[in-house]
Enzyme design. Sequence first.
Site, PDB file in Angstrom:
ATOM      1  N   LYS A   1     -11.874  13.755  10.306  1.00 21.15           N
ATOM      2  CA  LYS A   1     -11.463  11.807  10.334  1.00 21.15           C
ATOM      3  C   LYS A   1     -10.047  11.207   9.995  1.00 21.15           C
ATOM      4  O   LYS A   1      -9.253  11.993   9.728  1.00 21.15           O
ATOM      5  CB  LYS A   1     -12.715  11.205   9.513  1.00 21.15           C
ATOM      6  CG  LYS A   1     -12.130  11.253   7.551  1.00 21.15           C
ATOM      7  CD  LYS A   1     -13.042  10.868   7.757  1.00 21.15           C
ATOM      8  CE  LYS A   1     -12.975  10.275   6.387  1.00 21.15           C
ATOM      9  NZ  LYS A   1     -14.498   9.741   5.442  1.00 21.15           N
TER      10      LYS A   1
ATOM     11  N   ARG B   1     -21.582   2.660  -2.157  1.00 15.72           N
ATOM     12  CA  ARG B   1     -21.206   2.948   0.247  1.00 15.72           C
ATOM     13  C   ARG B   1     -21.890   3.329   0.969  1.00 15.72           C
ATOM     14  O   ARG B   1     -23.109   2.666   1.137  1.00 15.72           O
ATOM     15  CB  ARG B   1     -19.846   4.321  -0.593  1.00 15.72           C
ATOM     16  CG  ARG B   1     -18.758   4.022   0.952  1.00 15.72           C
ATOM     17  CD  ARG B   1     -17.382   4.880   0.551  1.00 15.72           C
ATOM     18  NE  ARG B   1     -17.630   6.324   0.813  1.00 15.72           N
ATOM     19  CZ  ARG B   1     -17.109   7.285   0.768  1.00 15.72           C
ATOM     20  NH1 ARG B   1     -15.003   6.948   1.176  1.00 15.72           N
ATOM     21  NH2 ARG B   1     -17.456   8.402   0.887  1.00 15.72           N
TER      22      ARG B   1
ATOM     23  N   TYR C   1      18.754  -4.198   1.760  1.00 14.76           N
ATOM     24  CA  TYR C   1      18.352  -5.999   1.810  1.00 14.76           C
ATOM     25  C   TYR C   1      18.479  -6.268   0.330  1.00 14.76           C
ATOM     26  O   TYR C   1      17.889  -5.415  -0.311  1.00 14.76           O
ATOM     27  CB  TYR C   1      16.728  -6.031   2.333  1.00 14.76           C
ATOM     28  CG  TYR C   1      17.075  -5.739   3.729  1.00 14.76           C
ATOM     29  CD1 TYR C   1      17.907  -6.614   4.756  1.00 14.76           C
ATOM     30  CD2 TYR C   1      16.373  -4.695   4.680  1.00 14.76           C
ATOM     31  CE1 TYR C   1      17.866  -6.919   5.905  1.00 14.76           C
ATOM     32  CE2 TYR C   1      16.137  -4.661   6.410  1.00 14.76           C
ATOM     33  CZ  TYR C   1      17.523  -5.852   6.989  1.00 14.76           C
ATOM     34  OH  TYR C   1      17.080  -5.364   8.147  1.00 14.76           O
TER      35      TYR C   1
ATOM     36  N   MET D   1      12.570  -0.858   7.634  1.00 18.39           N
ATOM     37  CA  MET D   1      11.291  -0.071   8.930  1.00 18.39           C
ATOM     38  C   MET D   1      11.856   0.918   9.137  1.00 18.39           C
ATOM     39  O   MET D   1      11.348   1.840   9.959  1.00 18.39           O
ATOM     40  CB  MET D   1      12.118  -1.491  10.082  1.00 18.39           C
ATOM     41  CG  MET D   1      10.714  -0.850  11.317  1.00 18.39           C
ATOM     42  SD  MET D   1      10.819  -2.106  12.876  1.00 18.39           S
ATOM     43  CE  MET D   1       9.837  -3.803  11.412  1.00 18.39           C
TER      44      MET D   1
END
Length: 344
Positions: A33, A126, A243, A291
Amino acid sequence: MAYKRFTFDEQAFLANYALFKTRSRSACGAVVKANAYGTGARRVVQLLHQEGCQHFFVATPREGIVIRDLTTANIYVLSGPLNDAAVQQIAEHKLIPVLNTPDQLKLWESNREFPCAIHVDTGMQRLGFDSKNLDGLDFSSFNVCLLITHLACADQPDHPQNEVQIAQFERVKTYFPNTPTSVGNSAAILNGERFQGDVVRPGIGLYGGNPFVDQESPVKPVCTLEGQVLQIREVEPDSAVGYGASFITSMQTRIAVVGIGYADGISLALSNNGSVAFGGQRMPIIGKVTMDAIHVDCTQVTDLKESDFVELIGPTISVDEVAATTNTIAYEVLTQVGNATVRD
């Protein structure tokens, strides 16, 4: 031109699969998955198909459809069908729904002659039917090919919850006589036959993550993530880096700017906290992760040059170390980094 590269060691992956297969009492499947935990589901399924794997587990119908053409093996959809459209997708592509609720049982009723799996919750709260409320349900007309439960604490072998769940599952099995069972995830497989069932479902261990909380990892590292050095600069003492000026140099510092960042799955928690490696030598990440770039203090690694690749995850810095540094787990690190990098 790519400034990052994600490398998948096929031989290490197959060695990990062989470990789980050897330690399993019967059939060894694989959880693929989330794009095989970010490593590329189609690649993984092709490799395991060649090894004779007959059981694959995905989260959604779409994930099953993506790999259906690669294998004739069983593909189980762990979420089950949520509506008629999902039922149609599952049936059309010959997937096997894992039914979790009475509503899903009703949805699958029109296809009850086709195989389905039943997931019973034995204490994780779950997915799954409530193991204490099965008496009012009729499974007799369904083609149940597998009975599933999931252990909440298998990564802690001595946790009492494991025994509680196994005892509950033994009671559940009386409702499904002669139906094959599936219990074992990566850790449970290695905990012994009592925690396995007839089909095991290794996941994180296949991809190189340690299945255990407080034990040495029994598996080989599989994935390497690297970023390319875009620029190297000399910075004076008392200079602000990145930053927010969150790092101030205390001395003349050689800084490498590496072309990888949070858009590539690199956690902000590595800001002024993590490290990278080059030739086995570690270098601290300084300043805030951005980023698409990070700053690295390469003052002590004099042979590092622009265009070189540095390791963020790999033989020197394991995925489990990165997870610990960022206060998370290897599952999250791999799926975030891999799915930002790997595309089938």
